[in-house]
Design a protein around this motif. Structure first.
Motif, mmCIF file in Angstrom:
data_model
loop_
_atom_site.group_PDB
_atom_site.id
_atom_site.type_symbol
_atom_site.label_atom_id
_atom_site.label_comp_id
_atom_site.label_asym_id
_atom_site.label_seq_id
_atom_site.Cartn_x
_atom_site.Cartn_y
_atom_site.Cartn_z
ATOM 1 N N UNK A 161 51.682 -21.932 -4.713
ATOM 2 C CA UNK A 161 51.002 -21.698 -5.978
ATOM 3 C C UNK A 161 51.302 -22.751 -7.043
ATOM 4 N N UNK A 162 52.444 -23.429 -6.944
ATOM 5 C CA UNK A 162 52.847 -24.355 -8.001
ATOM 6 C C UNK A 162 53.283 -25.717 -7.452
ATOM 7 N N UNK A 163 54.243 -25.713 -6.535
ATOM 8 C CA UNK A 163 54.890 -26.964 -6.132
ATOM 9 C C UNK A 163 53.978 -27.935 -5.403
ATOM 10 N N UNK A 164 52.946 -27.432 -4.720
ATOM 11 C CA UNK A 164 52.066 -28.310 -3.947
ATOM 12 C C UNK A 164 51.460 -29.413 -4.807
ATOM 13 N N UNK A 165 51.290 -29.151 -6.097
ATOM 14 C CA UNK A 165 50.636 -30.141 -6.961
ATOM 15 C C UNK A 165 51.586 -30.780 -7.970
ATOM 16 N N UNK A 166 52.864 -30.469 -7.892
ATOM 17 C CA UNK A 166 53.826 -30.947 -8.886
ATOM 18 C C UNK A 166 54.495 -32.255 -8.475
ATOM 19 N N UNK A 167 54.881 -33.000 -9.481
ATOM 20 C CA UNK A 167 55.753 -34.140 -9.282
ATOM 21 C C UNK A 167 57.188 -33.695 -9.486
ATOM 22 N N UNK A 168 58.110 -34.442 -8.925
ATOM 23 C CA UNK A 168 59.531 -34.135 -9.069
ATOM 24 C C UNK A 168 60.238 -35.398 -9.526
ATOM 25 N N UNK A 169 61.077 -35.250 -10.527
ATOM 26 C CA UNK A 169 61.903 -36.392 -10.927
ATOM 27 C C UNK A 169 63.369 -36.033 -10.727
ATOM 28 N N UNK A 170 64.138 -37.033 -10.377
ATOM 29 C CA UNK A 170 65.576 -36.909 -10.200
ATOM 30 C C UNK A 170 66.222 -37.943 -11.104
ATOM 31 N N UNK A 171 66.943 -37.464 -12.095
ATOM 32 C CA UNK A 171 67.581 -38.328 -13.084
ATOM 33 C C UNK A 171 66.601 -39.332 -13.678
ATOM 34 N N UNK A 172 65.397 -38.825 -14.013
ATOM 35 C CA UNK A 172 64.400 -39.635 -14.713
ATOM 36 C C UNK A 172 63.507 -40.495 -13.846
ATOM 37 N N UNK A 173 63.685 -40.473 -12.533
ATOM 38 C CA UNK A 173 62.861 -41.264 -11.621
ATOM 39 C C UNK A 173 62.062 -40.338 -10.727
ATOM 40 N N UNK A 174 60.751 -40.589 -10.613
ATOM 41 C CA UNK A 174 59.935 -39.775 -9.708
ATOM 42 C C UNK A 174 60.386 -39.989 -8.264
ATOM 43 N N UNK A 175 60.439 -38.889 -7.511
ATOM 44 C CA UNK A 175 60.848 -38.916 -6.108
ATOM 45 C C UNK A 175 59.889 -38.068 -5.294
ATOM 46 N N UNK A 176 59.869 -38.285 -3.986
ATOM 47 C CA UNK A 176 59.071 -37.475 -3.082
ATOM 48 C C UNK A 176 59.982 -36.395 -2.511
ATOM 49 N N UNK A 177 59.812 -35.164 -3.012
ATOM 50 C CA UNK A 177 60.703 -34.072 -2.626
ATOM 51 C C UNK A 177 60.525 -33.639 -1.182
ATOM 52 N N UNK A 178 59.468 -34.094 -0.519
ATOM 53 C CA UNK A 178 59.243 -33.681 0.866
ATOM 54 C C UNK A 178 59.480 -34.824 1.858
ATOM 55 N N UNK A 179 60.054 -35.917 1.385
ATOM 56 C CA UNK A 179 60.371 -37.040 2.271
ATOM 57 C C UNK A 179 61.818 -36.930 2.740
ATOM 58 N N UNK A 180 62.037 -37.147 4.013
ATOM 59 C CA UNK A 180 63.391 -37.095 4.561
ATOM 60 C C UNK A 180 64.019 -38.476 4.454
ATOM 61 N N UNK A 181 64.451 -38.821 3.251
ATOM 62 C CA UNK A 181 65.024 -40.143 3.029
ATOM 63 C C UNK A 181 66.521 -40.092 2.728
ATOM 64 N N UNK A 182 67.134 -38.939 2.958
ATOM 65 C CA UNK A 182 68.581 -38.821 2.798
ATOM 66 C C UNK A 182 69.058 -38.723 1.366
ATOM 67 N N UNK A 183 68.161 -38.532 0.398
ATOM 68 C CA UNK A 183 68.559 -38.451 -1.002
ATOM 69 C C UNK A 183 69.277 -37.128 -1.260
ATOM 70 N N UNK A 184 70.415 -37.213 -1.921
ATOM 71 C CA UNK A 184 71.173 -36.026 -2.314
ATOM 72 C C UNK A 184 71.043 -35.801 -3.812
ATOM 73 N N UNK A 185 70.874 -34.543 -4.190
ATOM 74 C CA UNK A 185 70.935 -34.162 -5.597
ATOM 75 C C UNK A 185 72.396 -33.845 -5.855
ATOM 76 N N UNK A 186 73.024 -34.671 -6.646
ATOM 77 C CA UNK A 186 74.456 -34.539 -6.850
ATOM 78 C C UNK A 186 74.830 -33.673 -8.028
ATOM 79 N N UNK A 187 76.107 -33.406 -8.125
ATOM 80 C CA UNK A 187 76.681 -32.647 -9.217
ATOM 81 C C UNK A 187 76.356 -33.331 -10.546
ATOM 82 N N UNK A 188 75.833 -32.560 -11.505
ATOM 83 C CA UNK A 188 75.496 -33.109 -12.816
ATOM 84 C C UNK A 188 74.126 -33.754 -12.902
ATOM 85 N N UNK A 189 73.385 -33.814 -11.788
ATOM 86 C CA UNK A 189 72.056 -34.429 -11.787
ATOM 87 C C UNK A 189 71.068 -33.573 -12.570
#
Length: 95
Positions: A56-84
């Protein structure tokens, strides 16, 4: 001057910000989630917590990690760290 540890950094959490439809769906603007978390696990974790949010929502949303847009469905090994900071950003239109 040394930076003082914030509760988010010491508690092992990251902050997630919800905007527009994401905020309406979750009834929250911001919340803390446990870190670390693989970016690829973010949408499944949100779907578990808020059933139906992915379709209902996420399919059309963008995601940013610490101010940079990222692909939340890509398996690129990115970790969301403590304090992010993660933001769920629905599409915007101009007119």
């Amino acid at each position: 001057m040394l930076e003082q540890p914030t509760p988010a950094k010491t508690a092992g959490n990251f902050t997630i910000h919800y905007f527009a439809s994401a905020s309406s769906f979750t009834s929250k603007d911001t919340e803390m989630l446990p870190a670390p978390m693989r970016l690829l696990e973010l949408f499944p974790a949100l779907e578990e917590k808020y059933p139906g949010i992915k379709d209902m929502v996420l399919y059309s949303c963008g995601v940013s990690l610490d101010g940079e847009y990222v692909n939340a469905e890509a398996d690129d090994g990115v970790l969301i760290g403590c304090g992010a900071e993660v933001a769920i950003i629905p599409p915007v239109s101009s007119g």
